[in-house]
Design a protein around this motif. Sequence first.
Motif, PDB file in Angstrom:
ATOM      1  N   VAL A  50      26.652 -55.239-103.629  1.00 14.75           N
ATOM      2  CA  VAL A  50      25.403 -56.002-103.584  1.00 14.75           C
ATOM      3  C   VAL A  50      25.001 -56.476-104.978  1.00 14.75           C
ATOM      4  O   VAL A  50      24.567 -57.618-105.156  1.00 14.75           O
ATOM      5  CB  VAL A  50      24.291 -55.146-102.943  1.00 14.75           C
ATOM      6  CG1 VAL A  50      22.971 -55.883-102.989  1.00 14.75           C
ATOM      7  CG2 VAL A  50      24.637 -54.810-101.498  1.00 14.75           C
ATOM      8  N   CYS A  51      25.155 -55.615-105.979  1.00 16.52           N
ATOM      9  CA  CYS A  51      24.812 -56.006-107.348  1.00 16.52           C
ATOM     10  C   CYS A  51      25.741 -57.118-107.841  1.00 16.52           C
ATOM     11  O   CYS A  51      25.311 -58.021-108.570  1.00 16.52           O
ATOM     12  CB  CYS A  51      24.888 -54.795-108.274  1.00 16.52           C
ATOM     13  SG  CYS A  51      23.552 -53.604-108.036  1.00 16.52           S
ATOM     14  N   VAL A  78      29.187 -65.364-112.487  1.00 19.69           N
ATOM     15  CA  VAL A  78      29.829 -65.566-111.181  1.00 19.69           C
ATOM     16  C   VAL A  78      31.141 -64.785-111.093  1.00 19.69           C
ATOM     17  O   VAL A  78      31.410 -64.104-110.090  1.00 19.69           O
ATOM     18  CB  VAL A  78      30.080 -67.068-110.931  1.00 19.69           C
ATOM     19  CG1 VAL A  78      30.975 -67.269-109.716  1.00 19.69           C
ATOM     20  CG2 VAL A  78      28.753 -67.800-110.720  1.00 19.69           C
ATOM     21  N   GLU A  79      31.953 -64.861-112.133  1.00 16.22           N
ATOM     22  CA  GLU A  79      33.269 -64.216-112.079  1.00 16.22           C
ATOM     23  C   GLU A  79      33.171 -62.693-112.118  1.00 16.22           C
ATOM     24  O   GLU A  79      33.886 -62.002-111.390  1.00 16.22           O
ATOM     25  CB  GLU A  79      34.159 -64.719-113.226  1.00 16.22           C
ATOM     26  CG  GLU A  79      34.525 -66.180-113.143  1.00 16.22           C
ATOM     27  CD  GLU A  79      35.282 -66.517-111.867  1.00 16.22           C
ATOM     28  OE1 GLU A  79      35.934 -65.632-111.291  1.00 16.22           O
ATOM     29  OE2 GLU A  79      35.221 -67.689-111.441  1.00 16.22           O
ATOM     30  N   ILE A  80      32.299 -62.166-112.951  1.00 15.74           N
ATOM     31  CA  ILE A  80      32.126 -60.709-112.981  1.00 15.74           C
ATOM     32  C   ILE A  80      31.514 -60.230-111.673  1.00 15.74           C
ATOM     33  O   ILE A  80      31.905 -59.189-111.128  1.00 15.74           O
ATOM     34  CB  ILE A  80      31.262 -60.293-114.184  1.00 15.74           C
ATOM     35  CG1 ILE A  80      32.027 -60.545-115.478  1.00 15.74           C
ATOM     36  CG2 ILE A  80      30.864 -58.821-114.091  1.00 15.74           C
ATOM     37  CD1 ILE A  80      31.253 -60.223-116.738  1.00 15.74           C
ATOM     38  N   GLY A  81      30.549 -60.998-111.144  1.00 18.17           N
ATOM     39  CA  GLY A  81      29.971 -60.645-109.848  1.00 18.17           C
ATOM     40  C   GLY A  81      31.014 -60.652-108.751  1.00 18.17           C
ATOM     41  O   GLY A  81      31.047 -59.752-107.902  1.00 18.17           O
ATOM     42  N   SER A  85      32.105 -57.367-106.505  1.00 17.71           N
ATOM     43  CA  SER A  85      31.890 -57.356-105.053  1.00 17.71           C
ATOM     44  C   SER A  85      33.203 -57.279-104.283  1.00 17.71           C
ATOM     45  O   SER A  85      33.429 -56.363-103.484  1.00 17.71           O
ATOM     46  CB  SER A  85      31.114 -58.604-104.624  1.00 17.71           C
ATOM     47  OG  SER A  85      29.799 -58.572-105.116  1.00 17.71           O
ATOM     48  N   TYR A  86      34.088 -58.228-104.519  1.00 16.80           N
ATOM     49  CA  TYR A  86      35.318 -58.285-103.736  1.00 16.80           C
ATOM     50  C   TYR A  86      36.346 -57.257-104.192  1.00 16.80           C
ATOM     51  O   TYR A  86      37.196 -56.832-103.399  1.00 16.80           O
ATOM     52  CB  TYR A  86      35.890 -59.695-103.758  1.00 16.80           C
ATOM     53  CG  TYR A  86      35.084 -60.643-102.902  1.00 16.80           C
ATOM     54  CD1 TYR A  86      35.335 -60.760-101.546  1.00 16.80           C
ATOM     55  CD2 TYR A  86      34.040 -61.381-103.445  1.00 16.80           C
ATOM     56  CE1 TYR A  86      34.587 -61.602-100.749  1.00 16.80           C
ATOM     57  CE2 TYR A  86      33.278 -62.231-102.663  1.00 16.80           C
ATOM     58  CZ  TYR A  86      33.559 -62.341-101.315  1.00 16.80           C
ATOM     59  OH  TYR A  86      32.794 -63.165-100.522  1.00 16.80           O
TER      60      TYR A  86
END
Length: 223
Positions: A50-51, A78-81, A85-86
């Motif tokens: 979620v984070c 975006v890339e670190i998120g 997440s994935y």
Amino acid sequence: HKGSVVLVAILHMLNGIAMVGIALLVVFVLRKREESAIRSASWQFLVVIVCGALLAYTGLFVSSVPNSYTCVISVWLVEIGFSLSYGSILLKSWRIEQIFSNKTMSKPRKRKRLKNQDLAIYLIILVALFVLFLIFATVSSSIGERDGETNAKPKALVYSVCVRENVFASVFLALHLFILLPSTYLCFKLRRVLTDYAESREISVIVYFTVLIEVIAFVAGLI
């Protein structure tokens, strides 16, 4: 242009609603972490997922005001998120696959189970890989702002967008697929799980659509 301003405002509003919803979801997971369904789903990794999504949405928000700084910051977010997440989804699916037998997906295997600490190490390695390529892209000025112009008449509208060079766009797509394709395969294998681990069905839908969007977005960027 009035229509463009309205559209941007709507997109900001939707993005803001999503960010608030994600923040509330973090609170929900933390409050319900002792319940069996949340605990079996590894609530720690649910929070990371979620984070990561919150970071990605923040990056999209930052990119809406493109300049040499915000474009770089947005890509990093975006890339670190994405990797958080994935990467967590991939590792959670892998652990479930390690627990159950290949034939029935209902009988746990008698083998050493992967602990949260083990998965955390693998996740750190994945994120570090993304960070390494982000450093290369930033140092080489492969992320930046580009001006464009519409075909509107009688007066064209000038606008700015954040862009990445095709080489690094391809590298990041490869990194995404490096996570998404194994996740897709694992979700397919886990489709018959009928226990508290049956979350893999929902995960598979998310992963399938993400792969489709990634490919379409990349092809559209080349046109």
